[in-house]
Every structure is written in structure tokens, then in C-alpha cells.
Design a protein around this motif. Structure first.
Motif, PDB file in Angstrom:
ATOM      1  N   ASP A  13       0.822  -1.213   0.000  1.00 33.66           N
ATOM      2  CA  ASP A  13       0.000   0.000   0.000  1.00 33.66           C
ATOM      3  C   ASP A  13       0.855   1.260   0.000  1.00 33.66           C
ATOM      4  O   ASP A  13       0.521   2.250  -0.667  1.00 33.66           O
TER       5      ASP A  13
ATOM      6  N   SER B  99       0.916   4.152  -3.083  1.00 33.10           N
ATOM      7  CA  SER B  99       0.621   5.581  -2.876  1.00 33.10           C
ATOM      8  C   SER B  99       1.831   6.471  -3.156  1.00 33.10           C
ATOM      9  O   SER B  99       1.698   7.689  -3.284  1.00 33.10           O
ATOM     10  N   TRP B 100       3.001   5.913  -3.288  1.00 31.92           N
ATOM     11  CA  TRP B 100       4.233   6.688  -3.489  1.00 31.92           C
ATOM     12  C   TRP B 100       4.226   7.501  -4.792  1.00 31.92           C
ATOM     13  O   TRP B 100       4.579   8.695  -4.752  1.00 31.92           O
TER      14      TRP B 100
ATOM     15  N   ALA C 157       1.852   8.937  -6.388  1.00 28.18           N
ATOM     16  CA  ALA C 157       0.983  10.108  -6.252  1.00 28.18           C
ATOM     17  C   ALA C 157       1.659  11.195  -5.415  1.00 28.18           C
ATOM     18  O   ALA C 157       1.451  12.392  -5.662  1.00 28.18           O
ATOM     19  N   ARG C 158       2.470  10.799  -4.429  1.00 30.25           N
ATOM     20  CA  ARG C 158       3.131  11.786  -3.558  1.00 30.25           C
ATOM     21  C   ARG C 158       4.331  12.461  -4.220  1.00 30.25           C
ATOM     22  O   ARG C 158       4.596  13.636  -3.994  1.00 30.25           O
TER      23      ARG C 158
ATOM     24  N   HIS D  99       3.358  10.744 -13.387  1.00 32.21           N
ATOM     25  CA  HIS D  99       2.587   9.954 -12.421  1.00 32.21           C
ATOM     26  C   HIS D  99       2.183   8.601 -13.027  1.00 32.21           C
ATOM     27  O   HIS D  99       2.349   7.553 -12.394  1.00 32.21           O
TER      28      HIS D  99
ATOM     29  N   GLU E 254       3.628   5.026 -11.727  1.00 28.10           N
ATOM     30  CA  GLU E 254       2.655   4.073 -11.215  1.00 28.10           C
ATOM     31  C   GLU E 254       2.730   2.751 -11.984  1.00 28.10           C
ATOM     32  O   GLU E 254       2.660   1.668 -11.394  1.00 28.10           O
TER      33      GLU E 254
END
Length: 178
Positions: free
Chosen positions: A131, A135-136, A138-139, A156, A160
Motif C-alpha cells: 500500500d 501511494s508513493w 501520487a506523492r 505519475h 505508477e
């Protein structure tokens, strides 16, 4: 002159009490001095003994799983010599008792880990790591796009895609908990 009651009992493979009972019942006759003539007594024993009244030696079948467990334990302790004798089975039993006692002691000292709990913990840790990796992008994609002077959305999507590809490769790894 014959042999003693005990010697004759050993010869027959019975107890001396069985020989005394045979004399008392008249199945065999002792010599006048109380000893036993082996040849004559054997003939009388066979002739005067009702086979239907005899106990048949009972041999309990030993399950193959028990024999396999004994062999495995003996091999682990380094004392296996091929076939399984009574002494080897007793040795295996004592080794198993010692191993069981050691495990119980380790469990009481809280030195052992429950396998199912350990697997559940590893699964939770792997899920949390997955998880975090998902999410990395997006940050960090916007910051990386600004530093590299590329379109943020394209950065992005690319990050991803590579993170998901890497995580799918890691999904094939299975924890070995023995």
C-alpha cells in the motif's frame, strides 16, 4: 536323572508355574526324584495338552506410521541402524519425550512463535508495504516532474506503471516459515 522344573520350563518356553500345573493336572509325570525327563515330558506334554485350551500368542500389529515415526526419530538422533528393535523404539520414545519437553519449555519461556500468527503478521507487513508503494507515485510524481521538467500527469502514470510492475514481480515471492 532329569532336569529341574525351571530348566524344563526354559526348555519349553513357559513359566515354571505352567510346568507345576501340568504335573498337578497329570499331563506330565516327573521322575521319582522330582526332576523331569525332557524327552518323555515333551511327548506327554504334546499328547496330553488340549490345543483348544491353549492361548495363542497375541501379536499386536504395529501401524506403519508408528514404525516410520520411530525410524525418522532415530535417524534425526543419529542412532538408526536399519531395522527397528524394541530397544530402538524405546530410544526413539525417549528422544521424542525429550523433544516434546524441550518444546514445552521453550513455549513457556515464550521463545517459540505461533506459525499461524507469524504468517498473519508477515502478510500484514507485506500488505502495508504494498500500500505504501502504491501511494508513493501520487506523492512524488509532481515533484519529480518539476525537477525533470516533464508533464506531471505523464510522470505519475509512468511511475505508477513501473511500481505496479515491480510489485507484481514481488508477489511471486512466498515467505518460508518452517
Amino acid at each position: 536323572m532329569g532336569v529341574s522344573l525351571r530348566a524344563y520350563a526354559r526348555h519349553r518356553g513357559v513359566s515354571d508355574t505352567a510346568v507345576r500345573k501340568a504335573i498337578k493336572a497329570g499331563r506330565i509325570t516327573p521322575e521319582p526324584d522330582g526332576t523331569i525327563d525332557v524327552a518323555r515330558a515333551d511327548a506327554e506334554w504334546g499328547r496330553n495338552t488340549d490345543r483348544a485350551q491353549q492361548r495363542k500368542p497375541q501379536q499386536k500389529a504395529v501401524p506403519k506410521a508408528a514404525l516410520d515415526a520411530v525410524s525418522e526419530t532415530l535417524q534425526e538422533s543419529g542412532t538408526s541402524t536399519g531395522g527397528t528393535t524394541y530397544m530402538q523404539a524405546r530410544t526413539a520414545n525417549e528422544v521424542l519425550k525429550a523433544q516434546t519437553s524441550r518444546l514445552k519449555l521453550q513455549q513457556m519461556k515464550r521463545e517459540l512463535v505461533d506459525r499461524s500468527k507469524a504468517l498473519a503478521h508477515v502478510f500484514r507487513l507485506a500488505r502495508a508495504e504494498r500500500d505504501a508503494w502504491l501511494s508513493w507515485p501520487a506523492r512524488v510524481s509532481a515533484q519529480m516532474a518539476a525537477e525533470l521538467d516533464v508533464e506531471p500527469h505523464k510522470m505519475h502514470v509512468t511511475l505508477e506503471a513501473y511500481v505496479r510492475q515491480h510489485l507484481s514481480e514481488l508477489a511471486d515471492i512466498q515467505p518460508k516459515v518452517e
